[in-house]
Design an enzyme around this catalytic site. Structure first.
Site, PDB file in Angstrom:
ATOM      1  N   ILE A  11       6.641   7.697   6.148  1.00 49.70           N
ATOM      2  CA  ILE A  11       7.838   7.200   6.836  1.00 49.70           C
ATOM      3  C   ILE A  11       8.365   8.246   7.811  1.00 49.70           C
ATOM      4  CG2 ILE A  11      10.210   6.399   6.514  1.00 49.70           C
ATOM      5  CD1 ILE A  11       9.259   5.120   3.873  1.00 49.70           C
ATOM      6  N   ASN A  32       5.160  19.971   3.773  1.00 44.79           N
ATOM      7  CA  ASN A  32       4.240  20.809   3.015  1.00 44.79           C
ATOM      8  C   ASN A  32       2.837  20.317   3.348  1.00 44.79           C
ATOM      9  OD1 ASN A  32       2.596  22.022   1.138  1.00 44.79           O
ATOM     10  ND2 ASN A  32       3.556  21.096  -0.654  1.00 44.79           N
ATOM     11  N   GLU A  75      13.217  12.674   4.586  1.00 47.84           N
ATOM     12  CA  GLU A  75      12.187  11.790   4.019  1.00 47.84           C
ATOM     13  C   GLU A  75      11.271  12.540   3.062  1.00 47.84           C
ATOM     14  OE1 GLU A  75      12.595   8.559   5.041  1.00 47.84           O
ATOM     15  OE2 GLU A  75      14.235   9.420   6.197  1.00 47.84           O
ATOM     16  N   TYR A 140      10.494   9.201 -11.137  1.00 54.05           N
ATOM     17  CA  TYR A 140      10.697   9.129  -9.684  1.00 54.05           C
ATOM     18  C   TYR A 140      11.942   8.298  -9.373  1.00 54.05           C
ATOM     19  CZ  TYR A 140      10.280   7.311  -4.957  1.00 54.05           C
ATOM     20  OH  TYR A 140      10.557   6.930  -3.666  1.00 54.05           O
ATOM     21  N   LYS A 178      -1.884   8.944   1.499  1.00 56.34           N
ATOM     22  CA  LYS A 178      -1.197   8.724   0.219  1.00 56.34           C
ATOM     23  C   LYS A 178      -2.136   8.365  -0.929  1.00 56.34           C
ATOM     24  CE  LYS A 178       2.750   6.662   0.058  1.00 56.34           C
ATOM     25  NZ  LYS A 178       3.841   5.672   0.190  1.00 56.34           N
TER      26      LYS A 178
END
Length: 310
Positions: A11, A32, A75, A140, A178
């Site tokens: 995003i 990172n 984000e 999470y 991802k």
């Protein structure tokens, strides 16, 4: 300068692209890059500078001035719903966010951040931005919920913009890094291009999510920066569509293939959102009136992007 944390991520990089599309390039990306594959998300974008997340956090915590900051889009987070290291999750998603929030409040900098529909847990209706509807299923979701609760305490006294977006099932360009957390559309496309049968869990016509196209998500972020409105808002389409609909749109684009249905894994039972649908009342009341792409529209656009070099 505008700062985008997680700016090399999914995003975040789409927000950078949306800023570029408006002619804005004075952007500091914080991320990172231990996962070096994420750099591809920035290759076609224009930014002024890059900083490692740890270096950035040290400067934030020491109160160092980073220049004339117009806004921070936060984000950056661990977004894996299957990560159970609670200390890691709370450090990344809660403590880091608090440090950034206070840095912004002390300087009057607009702070726009990523929350999540994971805050709602396993409910099947009333996805409303209010405490009584929130019961996350994983650490999470809890980390995101707890930061939203922290923000709620501060909002009434805040003299600068704070806005949180509860992202529902976001899909679209720049999510390839991802891995298993990428969208169903991404995985189905990969399987088809590898000559495999695209796979869905059995019962996927009954699993419905609010699938929202990442271009729409970026547009909402930029609209709120311009509007100056504060609050915590659901960011989905307001429609629940099935995983089957995602597969149908993918197959329609490719004009080949048929779905192979696989058993639902035991490890996900009881920890899986079978239904999500954003209540957009607060978002619309804030003044955002643009339409959101349907699954058919968004997946078709996404397939064209994924297969642009094919």
């Amino acid at each position: 300068m505008i700062i985008v944390t997680g700016g090399a991520g999914f995003i975040g990089s789409n927000i950078v692209k949306a800023l570029n599309d408006k002619g804005i390039t004075d952007i500091l990306v914080v991320d990172n890059l231990k996962d070096g594959t994420k750099f591809v998300n920035l290759v076609d974008l224009n930014i002024a500078d890059y900083m490692d997340k740890e270096d950035f956090l040290i400067q934030i915590m020491s109160g160092e001035e980073l220049g004339d900051i117009e806004a921070i889009f936060h984000e950056g987070a661990c977004s894996s719903t299957t990560e159970w290291d609670g200390k890691y999750m709370m450090d990344n998603n809660y403590q880091y966010s608090k440090e950034l929030l206070h840095y912004c409040l002390e300087r009057g900098i607009p702070f726009l951040y990523a929350s999540s529909a994971a805050t709602y847990g396993g409910r099947t209706s009333d996805f409303i931005e209010s405490r009584e509807y929130e019961k996350p299923l994983n650490v999470y979701g809890y980390s995101k919920f707890l930061f939203d609760e922290y923000v709620r305490q501060i909002l009434p006294e805040a003299n600068s913009q704070i806005v949180g977006f509860r992202y529902f099932n976001v899909y679209g360009p720049r999510e390839g890094h991802k891995g298993s957390m990428a969208s169903v559309a991404f995985h189905l496309n990969t399987q088809l291009n590898n000559g495999e049968s695209p796979k869905l869990f059995e019962g996927s016509e009954n699993f419905k999510r609010d699938f929202v196209y990442v271009g729409d998500v970026a547009a909402v972020n930029l609209w709120f920066l311009e509007s100056g409105k504060s609050g915590i808002f659901n960011l989905g389409t307001g429609r629940a569509e099935s995983f089957q609909a995602v597969a149908d749109a993918t197959l329609a684009y490719h004009k080949k293939g048929s779905i192979e249905y696989i058993p639902f894994p035991d490890k996900l039972k009881g920890r899986y959102q079978a239904f999500t649908q954003a209540d957009l009342t607060n978002l619309r009341n804030a003044g955002y009136d643009k339409p959101f792409k349907t699954v058919a529209e968004g997946v078709t656009e996404y397939m064209a992007w994924l297969n642009r070099d094919a």
